[in-house]
Design a protein around this motif. Structure first.
Motif, mmCIF file in Angstrom:
data_model
loop_
_atom_site.group_PDB
_atom_site.id
_atom_site.type_symbol
_atom_site.label_atom_id
_atom_site.label_comp_id
_atom_site.label_asym_id
_atom_site.label_seq_id
_atom_site.Cartn_x
_atom_site.Cartn_y
_atom_site.Cartn_z
ATOM 1 N N GLU A 1 -8.883 6.203 7.828
ATOM 2 C CA GLU A 1 -7.481 6.585 7.704
ATOM 3 C C GLU A 1 -7.275 7.489 6.488
ATOM 4 O OE1 GLU A 1 -5.464 2.808 7.718
ATOM 5 O OE2 GLU A 1 -5.246 2.861 9.887
ATOM 6 N N PHE A 2 -8.149 8.447 6.276
ATOM 7 C CA PHE A 2 -7.962 9.405 5.209
ATOM 8 C C PHE A 2 -8.806 10.641 5.482
ATOM 9 C CE2 PHE A 2 -11.089 6.264 3.960
ATOM 10 C CZ PHE A 2 -12.143 6.981 3.438
ATOM 11 N N ILE B 1 -10.885 1.501 7.678
ATOM 12 C CA ILE B 1 -11.281 1.862 6.325
ATOM 13 C C ILE B 1 -10.335 2.925 5.793
ATOM 14 C CG2 ILE B 1 -13.154 2.752 4.896
ATOM 15 C CD1 ILE B 1 -15.095 1.787 7.036
ATOM 16 N N SER B 2 -9.747 2.662 4.640
ATOM 17 C CA SER B 2 -8.784 3.591 4.062
ATOM 18 C C SER B 2 -8.845 3.521 2.541
ATOM 19 C CB SER B 2 -7.373 3.242 4.531
ATOM 20 O OG SER B 2 -6.949 2.016 3.943
ATOM 21 N N PRO B 3 -8.324 4.527 1.849
ATOM 22 C CA PRO B 3 -8.269 4.467 0.392
ATOM 23 C C PRO B 3 -7.490 3.269 -0.110
ATOM 24 C CG PRO B 3 -7.860 6.705 1.143
ATOM 25 C CD PRO B 3 -7.845 5.826 2.363
ATOM 26 N N VAL B 4 -6.438 2.889 0.621
ATOM 27 C CA VAL B 4 -5.634 1.733 0.222
ATOM 28 C C VAL B 4 -6.458 0.451 0.307
ATOM 29 C CG1 VAL B 4 -3.632 0.311 0.817
ATOM 30 C CG2 VAL B 4 -3.452 2.801 0.883
ATOM 31 N N ALA B 5 -7.224 0.300 1.390
ATOM 32 C CA ALA B 5 -8.063 -0.889 1.557
ATOM 33 C C ALA B 5 -9.131 -0.955 0.464
ATOM 34 C CB ALA B 5 -8.722 -0.880 2.938
ATOM 35 N N ILE B 6 -9.710 0.190 0.132
ATOM 36 C CA ILE B 6 -10.732 0.235 -0.915
ATOM 37 C C ILE B 6 -10.131 -0.131 -2.265
ATOM 38 C CG2 ILE B 6 -12.284 1.772 -2.192
ATOM 39 C CD1 ILE B 6 -12.716 3.297 0.437
ATOM 40 N N ALA B 7 -8.953 0.410 -2.563
ATOM 41 C CA ALA B 7 -8.296 0.128 -3.841
ATOM 42 C C ALA B 7 -7.928 -1.345 -3.961
ATOM 43 C CB ALA B 7 -7.048 1.003 -3.976
ATOM 44 N N ARG C 1 -9.425 -3.871 -2.474
ATOM 45 C CA ARG C 1 -10.652 -4.646 -2.644
ATOM 46 C C ARG C 1 -11.185 -4.499 -4.070
ATOM 47 N NH1 ARG C 1 -13.862 -7.475 0.576
ATOM 48 N NH2 ARG C 1 -16.083 -7.696 0.081
ATOM 49 N N GLN C 2 -11.043 -3.308 -4.620
ATOM 50 C CA GLN C 2 -11.472 -3.094 -5.991
ATOM 51 C C GLN C 2 -10.643 -3.959 -6.943
ATOM 52 O OE1 GLN C 2 -13.448 0.636 -6.670
ATOM 53 N NE2 GLN C 2 -11.920 1.132 -8.205
ATOM 54 N N HIS C 3 -9.368 -4.123 -6.651
ATOM 55 C CA HIS C 3 -8.508 -5.010 -7.451
ATOM 56 C C HIS C 3 -8.997 -6.455 -7.336
ATOM 57 C CE1 HIS C 3 -4.938 -6.871 -9.190
ATOM 58 N NE2 HIS C 3 -4.880 -7.637 -8.116
ATOM 59 N N SER C 4 -9.378 -6.867 -6.142
ATOM 60 C CA SER C 4 -9.889 -8.229 -5.951
ATOM 61 C C SER C 4 -11.174 -8.444 -6.748
ATOM 62 C CB SER C 4 -10.141 -8.498 -4.464
ATOM 63 O OG SER C 4 -8.928 -8.448 -3.731
ATOM 64 N N TYR C 5 -12.041 -7.450 -6.746
ATOM 65 C CA TYR C 5 -13.257 -7.527 -7.560
ATOM 66 C C TYR C 5 -12.907 -7.665 -9.037
ATOM 67 C CZ TYR C 5 -16.396 -6.103 -3.717
ATOM 68 O OH TYR C 5 -17.144 -6.048 -2.558
ATOM 69 N N SER C 6 -11.888 -6.934 -9.467
ATOM 70 C CA SER C 6 -11.464 -6.992 -10.861
ATOM 71 C C SER C 6 -10.999 -8.396 -11.229
ATOM 72 C CB SER C 6 -10.333 -5.983 -11.104
ATOM 73 O OG SER C 6 -9.823 -6.094 -12.417
ATOM 74 N N GLU C 7 -10.206 -9.003 -10.359
ATOM 75 C CA GLU C 7 -9.711 -10.354 -10.627
ATOM 76 C C GLU C 7 -10.847 -11.373 -10.615
ATOM 77 O OE1 GLU C 7 -6.590 -11.229 -11.545
ATOM 78 O OE2 GLU C 7 -6.372 -9.041 -11.657
ATOM 79 N N LEU C 8 -11.815 -11.180 -9.728
ATOM 80 C CA LEU C 8 -12.960 -12.090 -9.678
ATOM 81 C C LEU C 8 -13.791 -11.977 -10.958
ATOM 82 C CD1 LEU C 8 -14.693 -14.128 -8.209
ATOM 83 C CD2 LEU C 8 -15.704 -12.265 -6.873
ATOM 84 N N SER C 9 -13.942 -10.776 -11.467
ATOM 85 C CA SER C 9 -14.696 -10.598 -12.707
ATOM 86 C C SER C 9 -13.987 -11.271 -13.876
ATOM 87 C CB SER C 9 -14.907 -9.108 -13.000
ATOM 88 O OG SER C 9 -13.722 -8.485 -13.472
ATOM 89 N N ARG C 10 -12.665 -11.321 -13.834
ATOM 90 C CA ARG C 10 -11.911 -11.985 -14.905
ATOM 91 C C ARG C 10 -12.152 -13.493 -14.883
ATOM 92 N NH1 ARG C 10 -8.207 -8.311 -17.021
ATOM 93 N NH2 ARG C 10 -7.793 -6.531 -15.652
ATOM 94 N N LEU C 11 -12.321 -14.056 -13.693
ATOM 95 C CA LEU C 11 -12.627 -15.480 -13.597
ATOM 96 C C LEU C 11 -14.008 -15.785 -14.173
ATOM 97 C CD1 LEU C 11 -11.372 -16.438 -10.006
ATOM 98 C CD2 LEU C 11 -10.240 -16.874 -12.185
#
Length: 207
Positions: free
Chosen positions: A95-96, A173-179, A181-191
């Motif tokens: 979708e991009f 697959i889209s830029p929004v979906a990637i962004a 998921r990247q946010h979710s990875y960021s939150e997981l790294s904080r844990l």
């Protein structure tokens, strides 16, 4: 400087100083996480493996396989590009602008882990075919699939700290979906790399 301090100070002096600065340590920022390059592959592999290990442990309450961490054994997962190289044959699944895919596919949010065998099985397949391969993989990879949320309620449940991760299944697959998921990875790294976790570990060692 810092090296002199480490070399000349005892553990008792270093611990409070380290604790005071843990809050300032860098984490995986959702907006500026590094892309995969030819020079940071080992670091990115460790990062994905550490997050996969943490997610499995928190969601299942079982000790995950060490293969997720070491990246050396025959069964150790490899970095998987979620976006196939042969995107020209599967354009309807994106979708991009297709001209951006060679950049987008290197973003942290567009990467996950697969075993070597599955990585080769998924190679350059369409998104729908790749999902079939992903369904037998580690939990971090299975968060891409809607079925995972039916069978692993700890990922989304409001009573668990995993709810803050906000993982979402992908339909396209889209830029929004990637962004996201990247946010979710960021939150997981904080844990994983949090000051409170360090202090808890320190307290256990001192008992």
């Amino acid at each position: 400087g810092a090296i002199h301090l480490i070399r000349t100070s005892g553990v008792a002096e270093l611990r409070p100083r380290l604790a005071a600065h843990l809050g300032d340590l860098p984490s995986v920022n959702g907006n500026s996480a590094p892309n995969l390059t030819s020079s940071n592959g080992r670091w990115m592999r460790y990062l994905l493996g550490r997050m996969a290990y943490e997610l499995e442990h928190r969601a299942t309450k079982k000790k995950p396989s060490a293969d997720l961490l070491d990246g050396k054994g025959n069964q150790s997962p490899e970095i998987e590009h979620i976006l196939s190289k042969r995107f020209n044959e599967n354009g309807e699944e994106f979708e991009f602008d297709l001209s951006l895919i060679n950049v987008e596919r290197q973003r942290l949010g567009a990467l996950t882990l697969l075993s070597r065998q599955d990585n080769r099985a998924a190679s350059n397949r369409s998104w729908s075919d790749r999902c079939k391969v992903y369904s037998n993989s580690n939990l971090l990879t299975r968060t891409l699939l809607a079925d995972s949320y039916d069978h692993n309620l700890n990922i989304k449940g409001s009573k668990t700290d995993l709810s803050v991760l906000e993982f979402q299944p992908w339909s396209k697959i889209s830029p929004v979906a990637i962004a996201k998921r990247q946010h979710s990875y960021s939150e997981l790294s904080r844990l994983i790399w949090s000051k409170s976790r360090y202090m808890e570990s320190r307290s256990k060692r001192s008992r």
